[in-house]
Design a protein around this motif. Sequence first.
Motif, PDB file in Angstrom:
ATOM      1  N   ILE A 142       0.838  -1.209   0.000  1.00 42.29           N
ATOM      2  CA  ILE A 142       0.000   0.000   0.000  1.00 42.29           C
ATOM      3  C   ILE A 142       0.873   1.260   0.000  1.00 42.29           C
ATOM      4  N   HIS A 143       1.982   1.222   0.742  1.00 40.86           N
ATOM      5  CA  HIS A 143       2.896   2.366   0.800  1.00 40.86           C
ATOM      6  C   HIS A 143       3.457   2.672  -0.594  1.00 40.86           C
ATOM      7  N   ALA A 144       3.843   1.637  -1.332  1.00 39.60           N
ATOM      8  CA  ALA A 144       4.407   1.831  -2.678  1.00 39.60           C
ATOM      9  C   ALA A 144       3.376   2.461  -3.613  1.00 39.60           C
ATOM     10  N   ILE A 145       2.134   1.994  -3.525  1.00 42.24           N
ATOM     11  CA  ILE A 145       1.074   2.531  -4.397  1.00 42.24           C
ATOM     12  C   ILE A 145       0.767   3.984  -4.029  1.00 42.24           C
ATOM     13  N   ASN A 146       0.665   4.262  -2.726  1.00 42.15           N
ATOM     14  CA  ASN A 146       0.425   5.644  -2.282  1.00 42.15           C
ATOM     15  C   ASN A 146       1.582   6.562  -2.663  1.00 42.15           C
ATOM     16  N   ASN A 147       2.802   6.040  -2.547  1.00 40.53           N
ATOM     17  CA  ASN A 147       4.006   6.809  -2.898  1.00 40.53           C
ATOM     18  C   ASN A 147       4.020   7.210  -4.364  1.00 40.53           C
ATOM     19  N   ALA A 148       3.393   6.360  -5.187  1.00 40.72           N
ATOM     20  CA  ALA A 148       3.335   6.630  -6.626  1.00 40.72           C
ATOM     21  C   ALA A 148       2.135   7.515  -6.971  1.00 40.72           C
ATOM     22  N   ASN A 149       1.547   8.135  -5.924  1.00 40.04           N
ATOM     23  CA  ASN A 149       0.370   9.009  -6.099  1.00 40.04           C
ATOM     24  C   ASN A 149      -0.812   8.269  -6.720  1.00 40.04           C
ATOM     25  N   MET A 150      -0.976   7.021  -6.315  1.00 39.02           N
ATOM     26  CA  MET A 150      -2.095   6.225  -6.837  1.00 39.02           C
ATOM     27  C   MET A 150      -2.985   5.771  -5.692  1.00 39.02           C
ATOM     28  N   ARG A 151      -3.278   6.729  -4.828  1.00 35.32           N
ATOM     29  CA  ARG A 151      -4.098   6.448  -3.646  1.00 35.32           C
ATOM     30  C   ARG A 151      -5.465   5.878  -4.033  1.00 35.32           C
TER      31      ARG A 151
END
Length: 287
Positions: A142-151
């Motif tokens: 989840i952190h990787a996806i959020n980090n990629a601005n794909m919340r």
Amino acid sequence: MAISIKGINTGVIRQKNEFVALALKIKEPRNKESLFFLSPLGLRDLLIALESRLHAKHQLSEDARLQYEKERDKASQKMHENIPLIQEDELKNANINRRVNSLTLVSDEGENLTLSLTLHDGQVCELLINELQITVLAHAIIHAINNANMRELALRITSLLDYLPLYDVDCQQNDNLEYDSYTQPEWKHNLFNHYLAVIYSYKDETGKAQFCGSIVKTRMPSGSKEVEAISRRLLDFSPRLKKLAGVPCQVFVRTLTGDKTQKLTQDQCLRALHHLHVQSAHKAQNA
């Protein structure tokens, strides 16, 4: 030989603003490293398996849960000390043969989850995930996806983990049902025990009562807060039910069976939904 986890790292591959895959790099006990690329569907299936075990841990007694959390925190610390490095080139020139085409939960007995990963080149890898490693793995994804601005992608995937969609239905005036069905593998069926029928009653633009519904499997029976939340989220998931988003409607939910070993046929599911539709229509008329 099955791959065990010593440490993990994650990264996102995207084209422009489109999510392509999540890179999952695993450091194994002898410091060998394995790299996999998961599509949104593979990612969802992995998270469904992880979430099921986390749900079971939340049902423990307070003492047992505190013991589990203590052991989990120790295991998490070890994983944080063994994070493998993901090279930029590994993401830019991702090896298509390491793409996971399908993921199956083979066993969730004991302390480990055993997953079978079928790769693009036909190779099948077995991955062991200890239950104490699940939280770190889920957070890293989840952190990787959020980090990629794909919340939004993270929210969409995580909203699909606690139920299994089987049928979505429009109830026609002539008592016929127009429906979509979702074929689910056996391993997912085994993670959920309650079949639920859900009917939504709403009024069309002429003020006439209309009905649509869904059959899903959940871990909780009707009447629970969890199921209430699922009945709302179904509207975002289902192409057939999306028309109800923001529309005032009454929701009727019935538990069909809570026996994990009992698998209902399509006919049984649709008949149950029809019966609930008839009863909810009667209630709506007399309201």
